[in-house]
Scaffold this active site. Structure first.
Site, PDB file in Angstrom:
ATOM      1  N   ASP A 283       1.331 -17.807  18.099  1.00 43.82           N
ATOM      2  CA  ASP A 283       1.640 -18.845  17.127  1.00 43.82           C
ATOM      3  C   ASP A 283       0.298 -19.473  16.736  1.00 43.82           C
ATOM      4  O   ASP A 283      -0.733 -19.232  17.379  1.00 43.82           O
ATOM      5  CB  ASP A 283       2.634 -19.874  17.689  1.00 43.82           C
TER       6      ASP A 283
HETATM    7  C1  BGC Z   1       4.788 -22.468  13.496  1.00 44.45           C
HETATM    8  C2  BGC Z   1       5.179 -21.038  13.171  1.00 44.45           C
HETATM    9  C3  BGC Z   1       4.587 -20.650  11.847  1.00 44.45           C
HETATM   10  C4  BGC Z   1       3.085 -20.847  11.889  1.00 44.45           C
HETATM   11  C5  BGC Z   1       2.384 -20.474  10.599  1.00 44.45           C
HETATM   12  C6  BGC Z   1       3.302 -22.692  13.380  1.00 44.45           C
HETATM   13  O1  BGC Z   1       2.992 -24.035  13.496  1.00 44.45           O
HETATM   14  O2  BGC Z   1       5.243 -22.798  14.781  1.00 44.45           O
HETATM   15  O3  BGC Z   1       6.576 -20.918  13.123  1.00 44.45           O
HETATM   16  O4  BGC Z   1       4.928 -19.331  11.527  1.00 44.45           O
HETATM   17  O5  BGC Z   1       2.796 -22.202  12.159  1.00 44.45           O
HETATM   18  O6  BGC Z   1       2.635 -21.394   9.608  1.00 44.45           O
END
Ligand code: BGC
Length: 856
Positions: A283
């Site tokens: 993530d």
């Molecule tokens: C989120 C993800 C997301 C990523 C990219 C993160 O903060 O938890 O779900 O895909 O950001 O935006």
């Protein structure tokens, strides 16, 4: 008394079985995640991946070390057009792969559709709609130039009804979520886009997901091995079996080891036991180490920099160095590249990729290609309309996912009523426009999407008021509205009049933790309706004896104070319907669509009834907050059933404008043989190509292109010393050992031992439409596995069937070995217990009108 062996070796949850209760007792030790090394390499014979392996091998064998590193490392936050992008391999014709949110549409792009949320489509209990929605979203991503769509989500699963991101996933049940995840993955990947199953795993709340101001580390979700397998891992298994190309590990720790460097989770469970052949990305900024995360099974770091825009990376330069000096074994880097390219080829891609035709950071046609560095001025947005006719599907999904929770006195469907009073802010527009709040980070006007990264910009938003106005204009119905929840005088004047039908629209919102809305840091602070919605309903229904309530929300709300008022004649839950909100609710209100959807979570009478709650305040001093999953598998309806707590609306409940009866259950045993644990071992890890250890070969090629500030490169900062390569060498000897490993008993094909999908029983029942309207019915199959620590019943089958009035149809479902097994911690395998088992069929988790013993 049965003690469960643990996921991590030291967390001890003692399960004390008494008559019909399981108490899960917490002991003093701190949860700990045991190591699992080496990191499994791809299996050339993995079912469904054979061709992709060959193509990947051919490509990866031609790559240099720097090129492989480039493939694994994001170029940095806002360094290129997508929310995540890895480095390119121009020598071989591959542009940097584009990774883009979200699970309900293309985020940060124009001319795209805004689909209903995952939780909403889960309520349809309709596999085909789940697939079609996935496919339509995949097409839009594809047409924008996206390679990896960052969805669907099954984490959070919904341990807490307040969980901020539950709406991005499916249901508070692993079986339904597994179907939702798998169908969505298939839909997305059939368009040539790699799906991403996220967030792996037990990412159940937003508070402390990345630590916080007063704590040292992110929250640790402390889960025992049995709960992990039977509950939280379950839907992810379905995604692996459906061939998902990528996973995203989550921000939180699992048994006090960060999910993105947790070797037990990534190496052990995901890649060894489940035989996952694709790649794991972090993530965004969930990586906390370089070498450790590499050998623990992480394959791609996102967005590449350590902290957004700091210009540093755990990988990039450091990964190059670590491979050169042997800190990270060569096979591991090769395996990362293999997994990424195999997922790419498996989804039907060729090296020559279409251009990325949008930019996440601006809607301007021209601008900097490297947004953060403000360099590379050129055309970055082509404003391509990728919506096709998806609006029709969106309207259909939203209508077919709307749950009719109450309907008295034939209040619904509406038949050209004389006078409609539309009440509530949730019926109307956001004065700032549908996209007026960035990432939907406000709750103004009608709620059609939660907030955070799981969003897309609305191309338009048909509000309930818009659609009702059009409908009533056609019908000659008088319609007046008050869309201010606090304009009580005007509302009172309206709803006190003769012949009025009041339609009250209310909502409850939540989202991702980086945005706080009205004091809610992602997770909801409570389960009440927003904007004093409960007061509004009580006030309106005190004056109007035909008050119909429509709820848009990200999960259950406590409706205790008003739901059984005789003046509240109907209640609908419309979830988060997306851009066609108004038209879809009109379809249901007027009976164009006969409702059949079922609530994908339990509506408790009070918050405490759920038995679990968010940790809002640090509970471990300045250390990582500790969230002990002491309830085991008992969440949502399982907990209510197990504790014998009566919910207001149970999981799986939903009404229709017609009626159905169930009869004639039959169970037929199939001839599945004995279950054999997998034995043997894997091959030795291969490497592809070779590399030089001369540091000067890795210098930045300044003659070829200019250096972009903040951009993450694979090149060395200095070619004079490799000393700094040795960061994080702390992973033990076996981490680097690429020798054959024993195959886990529960492993085999992607997803696990293939015999787990052997059909053991076939269950049939007759469903008859006893009303006067054609309608869909959702028969559900539940099983009682019979053990003292088993939920009283758990969902194991469903269908959505259209039945004409007076006609009958046969509901048919199969039970696999997996459906009837428990996870046995001692043998690390699935086992069918000796406890007597029962199968139930009915229209909800508490209306199990048919039952039969299961003979195994
Ligand atoms: C989120 C993800 C997301 C990523 C990219 C993160 O903060 O938890 O779900 O895909 O950001 O935006």
């Amino acid at each position: 008394m049965a003690f469960s062996k643990l996921f991590g070796s030291a967390l001890v949850l003692a399960q004390l079985a008494s008559s019909n209760h399981v108490q899960v007792e917490e002991r003093a030790e701190t949860a700990h995640s045991e190591p699992f090394y080496p990191s499994p390499w791809m299996n050339p014979k993995a079912i469904g991946w054979e061709d992709a392996y060959v193509k990947a091998k051919d490509f990866v064998s031609q790559m240099t070390l720097l090129e492989k590193v480039n493939l694994t490392t994001g170029v940095g936050w806002q360094s290129e057009q997508c929310v995540g992008q890895v480095g390119s391999v121009p020598r071989l014709g591959l542009r940097g792969l584009c990774l883009q949110d979200s699970p309900l549409g293309v985020r940060f792009a124009d001319y795209v559709s805004a689909f209903p949320s995952g939780q909403t489509v889960a309520a349809s209990f309709d596999r085909s709609l789940m697939y079609q929605r996935g496919k339509a979203m995949g097409q839009e991503h594809k047409d924008k130039g996206v390679n990896v769509m960052l969805g669907p989500s099954a984490g959070p699963l919904g341990r807490h009804p307040e969980g901020g991101r539950n709406w991005e996933g499916f249901a508070a049940d692993p079986w339904l979520t597994g179907i939702g995840l798998a169908e969505t993955v298939k839909g997305i990947q059939d368009t040539g886009v790699i799906a991403c199953a996220k967030h792996f795993i037990v990412n159940e709340q937003e508070h402390f997901r990345q630590g916080g101001p007063n704590v040292s580390d992110a929250i640790s979700s402390n889960v025992d091995d049995k709960t992990m397998h039977e509950l939280y891992l379950w839907p992810f298994v379905d995604a692996v079996r459906a061939g998902v190309g990528s996973f995203m590990c989550s921000y939180n720790q699992v048994n006090n080891s960060y999910a993105c460097q947790n070797s037990k989770l990534l190496n052990g469970i995901l890649k060894s036991e489940l035989g996952f052949q694709g790649f794991v990305m972090s993530d965004w900024a969930a990586q906390h180490s370089g070498a450790s995360s590499a050998v623990a099974g992480l394959d791609m770091t996102m967005p590449g920099d350590v902290a957004f825009n700091d210009g540093k990376s755990y990988w990039g330069t450091n990964l190059t160095l670590a491979v050169i000096n042997g800190t990270i074994p060569e096979y591991r880097l090769d395996d990362m590249a293999m997994r990424i390219m195999a997922a790419f080829f498996k989804t039907g891609n060729v090296i020559e990729q279409p251009q990325i035709n949008f930019d996440s950071w601006t809607k301007d046609t021209n601008g900097p290609m490297h947004y953060y560095a403000k360099e590379g001025e050129q055309q970055i947005n082509w404003h391509v309309n990728v919506q096709r006719d998806h609006r029709n599907l969106i309207r259909d999904v939203a209508a077919k996912s709307t749950v009719l929770l109450k309907n008295e006195n034939n209040a619904l469907p509406l038949k050209s009523p004389k006078f409609l009073a539309v009440i509530g802010e949730d019926a109307g527009p956001n004065p700032k426009g549908p996209n007026g709040c960035s990432d939907r980070g406000c709750d103004d006007g009608t709620l059609a999407m939660g907030w955070g990264s799981g969003t897309a910009d609305f191309p338009y938003l048909v509000t309930p008021l818009d659609a009702l106005t059009m409908k009533t204009a056609d019908d000659g119905t008088r319609l007046e509205h008050v869309i201010d929840n606090y304009a009580w005088d005007s509302t009172k004047t309206l709803v006190s009049q003769a012949d009025v039908t009041a339609l009250v629209f209310v909502n409850a919102d939540s989202g991702e933790g980086y945005i706080t809305v009205d004091g809610n840091e992602g997770d909801r602070n409570n389960l009440t309706l927003w904007g004093s919605g409960d007061e509004l309903i009580k006030n309106v229904s005190s004056l109007c004896n035909n008050t119909i309530v429509v709820i848009h929300s990200t999960g259950p709300t406590v409706v205790t104070e008003w739901y059984d008022s005789p003046n509240v004649t109907a209640i609908l839950w419309a979830g988060l319907p997306g851009q066609e909100s108004g038209r879809s609710i009109v379809d249901v209100l007027y009976g164009k669509v006969n409702p059949a959807a079922r609530t994908p979570f339990t509506w408790g009478a009070k918050r405490e009834d759920y038995g679990t709650d968010i940790i809002y305040e640090p509970n471990n001093g300045a250390g990582a907050p500790q969230q002990d999953f002491t309830e085991g598998v008992m969440i949502d309806y399982r907990y209510f059933d197990y504790k014998n707590i009566t919910p207001i609306f149970e999981f799986g409940f939903g009404l229709s404008y017609t009626t159905f009866e169930y009869s004639n259950i039959k169970v037929e045993k199939s001839g599945a043989g004995e279950y054999n644990p997998t034995t043997g071992s894997t091959t030795e890890a291969p490497t592809f190509g070779n590399f030089s250890t001369d540091l000067t070969d890795y210098a930045f090629p300044s003659e070829s292109f200019p250096y972009i500030p903040y951009y993450i490169y694979p090149y060395l900062n200095t070619t004079s010393s490799a000393a700094e390569a040795s960061q994080d060498p702390d992973y033990g000897q076996t981490a680097a050992d690429p020798l054959p490993r024993p195959a886990p008993a529960a492993s085999d094909e992607p997803g696990g031992n293939r015999q787990l999908w052997d059909v053991m029983q076939t269950v049939t029942a007759t469903v008859t439409n006893t009303g006067s309207l054609v309608g869909d019915e959702v028969p559900q199959l539940y099983v009682a596995l019979g053990g003292p620590s088993d939920p009283p019943v758990q969902l194991r089958g469903f269908d959505r069937m259209r039945i004409e009035p007076g006609q009958s149809a046969e509901f048919r479902a199969t039970l696999t070995r997996r459906d009837l097994s428990n996870w046995d911690v001692a043998s690390q395998n699935w086992v069918i217990s000796d406890h007597p088992k029962t199968v139930y069929v009915g229209p909800s988790s508490r209306k199990l009108v048919l039952s039969a013993p299961l003979e195994l």
